[in-house]
Design an enzyme around this catalytic site. Structure first.
Site, PDB file in Angstrom:
ATOM      1  N   ASP A  33       0.829  -1.204   0.000  1.00 30.17           N
ATOM      2  CA  ASP A  33       0.000   0.000   0.000  1.00 30.17           C
ATOM      3  C   ASP A  33       0.869   1.262   0.000  1.00 30.17           C
ATOM      4  O   ASP A  33       1.942   1.289   0.600  1.00 30.17           O
ATOM      5  CB  ASP A  33      -0.901  -0.006   1.244  1.00 30.17           C
ATOM      6  CG  ASP A  33      -2.080   0.944   1.093  1.00 30.17           C
ATOM      7  OD1 ASP A  33      -2.328   1.418  -0.038  1.00 30.17           O
ATOM      8  OD2 ASP A  33      -2.739   1.217   2.109  1.00 30.17           O
ATOM      9  N   ASN A  81      -9.900  -2.833  -7.088  1.00 28.48           N
ATOM     10  CA  ASN A  81      -9.128  -1.987  -7.992  1.00 28.48           C
ATOM     11  C   ASN A  81      -9.809  -1.790  -9.341  1.00 28.48           C
ATOM     12  O   ASN A  81      -9.481  -0.851 -10.078  1.00 28.48           O
ATOM     13  CB  ASN A  81      -7.729  -2.572  -8.219  1.00 28.48           C
ATOM     14  CG  ASN A  81      -6.824  -2.444  -7.011  1.00 28.48           C
ATOM     15  OD1 ASN A  81      -5.914  -3.233  -6.820  1.00 28.48           O
ATOM     16  ND2 ASN A  81      -7.078  -1.438  -6.177  1.00 28.48           N
TER      17      ASN A  81
END
Length: 307
Positions: A33, A81
């Site tokens: 991340d 995503n």
């Protein structure tokens, strides 16, 4: 001068951590991340962040091999995503395609016996990415020294739901008896090839959540979790070693708990159960806190001591 001192201190701390660590987890899973935030912080765009993160991924592979880790799973592209803007998705797809081909042809991969495979709903990915996956998996299919799982179009909840549906259909069709549904049956329907239980999850970027990542293999194994604030491109070997140290601390705590429970069992039971309880105590001897009762405890049922 200050930067030189900072670097020297970092090297010294890294060496200290390496001396403190006596082992390594078998399977490490990483939530990478912070790529976009890293780029924004430096005035760049998402493309810059993803490419910087890819370089970190290469370093982590090397660290895992050095430490004796046998399996690494990278959370590269989640089902969520797909909700990102098209231009961001295309940047990720370009990078995934390039890196899969690059890794598949890398001498270090072949010299190290690294088996590359994708996990997730890969049919949702563009054809060019699927072709890169097929190429990487074919090129490394015969290797078994190290496993690199790339989680693509991955969602842990969807994964479990799909396995449950397959089991339900098999039972309904008469191909599977409900009494035969066990852990192995579920695992066989999650992946075509087995994935080890996860020992350690690492998440960079500051968020303290595991984001639906490998719930069957991590939660079921009570994996250790290490959250850290550096963005993925900034993730260093010191951060990695601290994560491994967290895993070791958790394992030590787990062994201590098991030993203490075994000791309580010895105190509470006698007769047929004594031999089993005593065997557990011996297995975990040395992990208990200093307690004279471990050495002096006598079981009245047969007059023998724990020793």
């Amino acid at each position: 001068m200050f930067e030189w001192l900072r670097q020297r201190a970092g090297v010294a701390y890294e060496r200290l951590l390496e001396r403190e660590i006596s082992g390594a987890p078998t399977h490490v899973a990483v939530i990478q991340d912070g790529n976009r935030r890293y780029a924004t912080q430096r005035g760049g765009d998402a493309h810059d962040g993803y490419h910087a993160g890819a370089r970190t991924t290469e370093r982590v592979l090397d660290w895992c091999k050095e430490m004796g880790v046998e399996e690494l799973t990278l959370y590269a592209f989640s089902t969520e995503n797909f909700d990102r803007p098209k231009d961001q998705r295309e940047v990720l797809f370009d990078l995934l395609e390039d890196k899969l081909y690059e890794f598949a042809d890398d001498d270090r991969v072949h010299d190290g016996g690294v088996c590359i495979r994708a996990i997730g709903d890969v049919d949702r990915l563009p054809g060019r990415v699927r072709e890169a996956i097929d190429y990487a998996e074919r090129r490394t299919a015969d290797y078994d020294e190290f496993t690199l799982n790339v989680a693509l179009a991955y969602g842990g909840r969807n994964e479990l739901l799909g396995a449950a549906r397959e089991v339900a259909r098999a039972v309904e069709d008469g191909d599977l008896d409900i009494e035969d549904v066990d852990v192995a049956e579920i695992e066989d329907r999650i992946y075509d090839r087995p994935v080890r239980d996860v020992d350690l999850i690492i998440r960079t970027g500051g968020d303290e959540r595991t984001s639906n990542f490998l719930p069957w293999h991590a939660n079921g194994n009570e994996a250790a979790v290490f959250f850290c604030t550096p963005y993925w491109p900034e993730f260093s070997k010191v951060d990695f070693l601290r994560a491994v140290r967290t895993y070791e601390s958790r394992e030590e705590s787990w062994r201590r708990t098991r030993a203490e429970r075994a000791l309580a069992l010895v105190r509470a039971l006698g007769g047929a159960e004594l031999a089993e309880a005593r065997a557990i105590i011996e297995r975990f001897r040395g992990t208990l806190p200093e307690d004279p009762s471990v050495e002096e405890l006598e079981v009245e049922s047969d007059g023998t001591s724990v020793e």
